[in-house]
Design a protein around this motif. Structure first.
Motif, PDB file in Angstrom:
ATOM      1  N   GLY A  91       0.840  -1.191   0.000  1.00  0.00           N
ATOM      2  CA  GLY A  91       0.000   0.000   0.000  1.00  0.00           C
ATOM      3  C   GLY A  91       0.876   1.242   0.000  1.00  0.00           C
ATOM      4  O   GLY A  91       2.094   1.168   0.169  1.00  0.00           O
ATOM      5  N   GLY A  92       0.244   2.363  -0.200  1.00  0.00           N
ATOM      6  CA  GLY A  92       0.944   3.639  -0.142  1.00  0.00           C
ATOM      7  C   GLY A  92      -0.085   4.749  -0.034  1.00  0.00           C
ATOM      8  O   GLY A  92      -1.290   4.490  -0.058  1.00  0.00           O
ATOM      9  N   VAL A  93       0.396   5.962   0.121  1.00  0.00           N
ATOM     10  CA  VAL A  93      -0.525   7.104   0.162  1.00  0.00           C
ATOM     11  C   VAL A  93      -0.031   8.177  -0.800  1.00  0.00           C
ATOM     12  O   VAL A  93       1.177   8.374  -0.974  1.00  0.00           O
ATOM     13  N   LEU A  94      -0.987   8.846  -1.415  1.00  0.00           N
ATOM     14  CA  LEU A  94      -0.681   9.939  -2.337  1.00  0.00           C
ATOM     15  C   LEU A  94      -0.502  11.214  -1.508  1.00  0.00           C
ATOM     16  O   LEU A  94      -1.431  11.652  -0.830  1.00  0.00           O
ATOM     17  N   ILE A  95       0.700  11.774  -1.543  1.00  0.00           N
ATOM     18  CA  ILE A  95       0.957  12.975  -0.741  1.00  0.00           C
ATOM     19  C   ILE A  95       1.049  14.221  -1.606  1.00  0.00           C
ATOM     20  O   ILE A  95       1.122  15.332  -1.090  1.00  0.00           O
ATOM     21  N   ASP A  96       1.050  14.015  -2.924  1.00  0.00           N
ATOM     22  CA  ASP A  96       1.142  15.107  -3.890  1.00  0.00           C
ATOM     23  C   ASP A  96       0.708  14.475  -5.212  1.00  0.00           C
ATOM     24  O   ASP A  96       0.841  13.257  -5.375  1.00  0.00           O
ATOM     25  N   PRO A  97       0.171  15.245  -6.160  1.00  0.00           N
ATOM     26  CA  PRO A  97      -0.249  14.624  -7.426  1.00  0.00           C
ATOM     27  C   PRO A  97       0.860  13.848  -8.127  1.00  0.00           C
ATOM     28  O   PRO A  97       0.581  12.987  -8.959  1.00  0.00           O
ATOM     29  N   SER A  98       2.111  14.100  -7.787  1.00  0.00           N
ATOM     30  CA  SER A  98       3.226  13.399  -8.442  1.00  0.00           C
ATOM     31  C   SER A  98       4.012  12.487  -7.506  1.00  0.00           C
ATOM     32  O   SER A  98       5.017  11.908  -7.928  1.00  0.00           O
ATOM     33  N   TRP A  99       3.585  12.362  -6.235  1.00  0.00           N
ATOM     34  CA  TRP A  99       4.404  11.624  -5.269  1.00  0.00           C
ATOM     35  C   TRP A  99       3.576  10.690  -4.394  1.00  0.00           C
ATOM     36  O   TRP A  99       2.511  11.066  -3.891  1.00  0.00           O
ATOM     37  N   VAL A 100       4.116   9.495  -4.209  1.00  0.00           N
ATOM     38  CA  VAL A 100       3.515   8.497  -3.327  1.00  0.00           C
ATOM     39  C   VAL A 100       4.502   8.170  -2.218  1.00  0.00           C
ATOM     40  O   VAL A 100       5.705   8.052  -2.452  1.00  0.00           O
ATOM     41  N   LEU A 101       3.972   8.031  -1.008  1.00  0.00           N
ATOM     42  CA  LEU A 101       4.784   7.613   0.142  1.00  0.00           C
ATOM     43  C   LEU A 101       4.446   6.157   0.455  1.00  0.00           C
ATOM     44  O   LEU A 101       3.274   5.783   0.549  1.00  0.00           O
ATOM     45  N   THR A 102       5.484   5.342   0.578  1.00  0.00           N
ATOM     46  CA  THR A 102       5.267   3.925   0.881  1.00  0.00           C
ATOM     47  C   THR A 102       6.453   3.433   1.714  1.00  0.00           C
ATOM     48  O   THR A 102       7.190   4.229   2.281  1.00  0.00           O
ATOM     49  N   ALA A 103       6.612   2.129   1.789  1.00  0.00           N
ATOM     50  CA  ALA A 103       7.702   1.559   2.586  1.00  0.00           C
ATOM     51  C   ALA A 103       8.877   1.207   1.678  1.00  0.00           C
ATOM     52  O   ALA A 103       8.692   0.819   0.522  1.00  0.00           O
ATOM     53  N   ALA A 104      10.069   1.327   2.204  1.00  0.00           N
ATOM     54  CA  ALA A 104      11.275   1.073   1.404  1.00  0.00           C
ATOM     55  C   ALA A 104      11.376  -0.389   0.966  1.00  0.00           C
ATOM     56  O   ALA A 104      11.914  -0.684  -0.099  1.00  0.00           O
ATOM     57  N   HIS A 105      10.810  -1.298   1.785  1.00  0.00           N
ATOM     58  CA  HIS A 105      10.931  -2.713   1.406  1.00  0.00           C
ATOM     59  C   HIS A 105      10.049  -3.050   0.204  1.00  0.00           C
ATOM     60  O   HIS A 105      10.101  -4.165  -0.317  1.00  0.00           O
ATOM     61  N   CYS A 106       9.248  -2.096  -0.251  1.00  0.00           N
ATOM     62  CA  CYS A 106       8.386  -2.311  -1.418  1.00  0.00           C
ATOM     63  C   CYS A 106       9.091  -1.967  -2.727  1.00  0.00           C
ATOM     64  O   CYS A 106       8.512  -2.113  -3.801  1.00  0.00           O
ATOM     65  N   ASP A 107      10.315  -1.523  -2.661  1.00  0.00           N
ATOM     66  CA  ASP A 107      11.040  -1.091  -3.862  1.00  0.00           C
ATOM     67  C   ASP A 107      11.291  -2.270  -4.805  1.00  0.00           C
ATOM     68  O   ASP A 107      11.414  -3.419  -4.370  1.00  0.00           O
ATOM     69  N   THR A 108      11.334  -1.971  -6.092  1.00  0.00           N
ATOM     70  CA  THR A 108      11.672  -2.972  -7.104  1.00  0.00           C
ATOM     71  C   THR A 108      12.737  -2.376  -8.018  1.00  0.00           C
ATOM     72  O   THR A 108      13.015  -1.180  -7.961  1.00  0.00           O
ATOM     73  N   VAL A 109      13.286  -3.218  -8.874  1.00  0.00           N
ATOM     74  CA  VAL A 109      14.329  -2.741  -9.784  1.00  0.00           C
ATOM     75  C   VAL A 109      13.746  -1.772 -10.813  1.00  0.00           C
ATOM     76  O   VAL A 109      14.305  -0.724 -11.096  1.00  0.00           O
ATOM     77  N   GLY A 110      12.601  -2.133 -11.383  1.00  0.00           N
ATOM     78  CA  GLY A 110      12.003  -1.314 -12.437  1.00  0.00           C
ATOM     79  C   GLY A 110      10.865  -0.454 -11.908  1.00  0.00           C
ATOM     80  O   GLY A 110      10.640  -0.372 -10.701  1.00  0.00           O
TER      81      GLY A 110
END
Ligand SMILES: [Ca+2]
Length: 176
Positions: free
Chosen positions: A48-67
């Motif tokens: 999951g994540g939250v939209l904090i700006d029309p261009s930005w999402v805040l989520t957890a670092a362990h959710c990162d992927t290569v692409g």
């Protein structure tokens, strides 16, 4: 709303131990318009994540992927097309520079979106808190967890109560 973002940060830490919200109840349809889903496949939520700006999402670092990550906004039911969904890919990820893969300390990340989200009744931003919630403050966490097994597909909400700094140290270890 500010507290919700604070709760989300807490959830991001919890997610390292338990990937899903368990229990709680269904969120009101589109009541958490800031909630986004990071998708692994069309029907599988990665995080999951939250939209904090029309261009930005805040989520957890362990959710990162290569692409790039496919992000679903304006979503409620993962199985049904509600006509409110916006699908936007991330173009850059910014995990916290101190994120620790083993301890999951600093498990927080910003995602820049390839395109700007269309804000409407179903897709809204949430403000960030400027301080931690006071102990015993009731907060709300949301995501695509489950009120029971097998897992459901609609968004789930659950209440949590903020602990004191000392209680948090008992759970997560002393702050550095
Ligand atoms: Ca849907």
């Amino acid at each position: 709303m500010v507290l919700l973002a604070a709760a989300m940060l807490l959830l991001a830490s919890v997610a390292a131990e338990d990937e899903r919200i368990i229990g709680g109840q269904s969120c009101g349809r589109h009541q958490q318009a800031y909630q986004v889903a990071l998708m692994d496949s069309p029907n599988t939520v990665r995080c999951g994540g939250v939209l904090i700006d029309p261009s930005w999402v805040l989520t957890a670092a362990h959710c990162d992927t290569v692409g790039p990550i496919s992000i679903r906004l304006g979503e409620y039911s993962l199985k049904a097309s509600e006509g409110t969904e916006q699908c936007i890919k991330s173009t850059q990820s910014f995990p916290h520079p101190n994120y620790n893969l083993t301890s999951h300390d600093y498990d927080i990340m910003l995602l820049k979106l390839q395109n700007t989200a269309n804000l409407n009744n179903y897709v809204k931003t949430i403000g960030l808190p400027d301080r931690c919630p006071d102990p015993n403050t009731e907060c709300l966490v949301s995501g695509w967890g489950t009120t029971q097994t097998p897992k459901g597909t609609g968004a789930i909400c659950n209440g949590v109560v903020a602990g004191s700094g000392r209680e948090m140290e008992g759970i997560w270890g002393p702050a550095e």
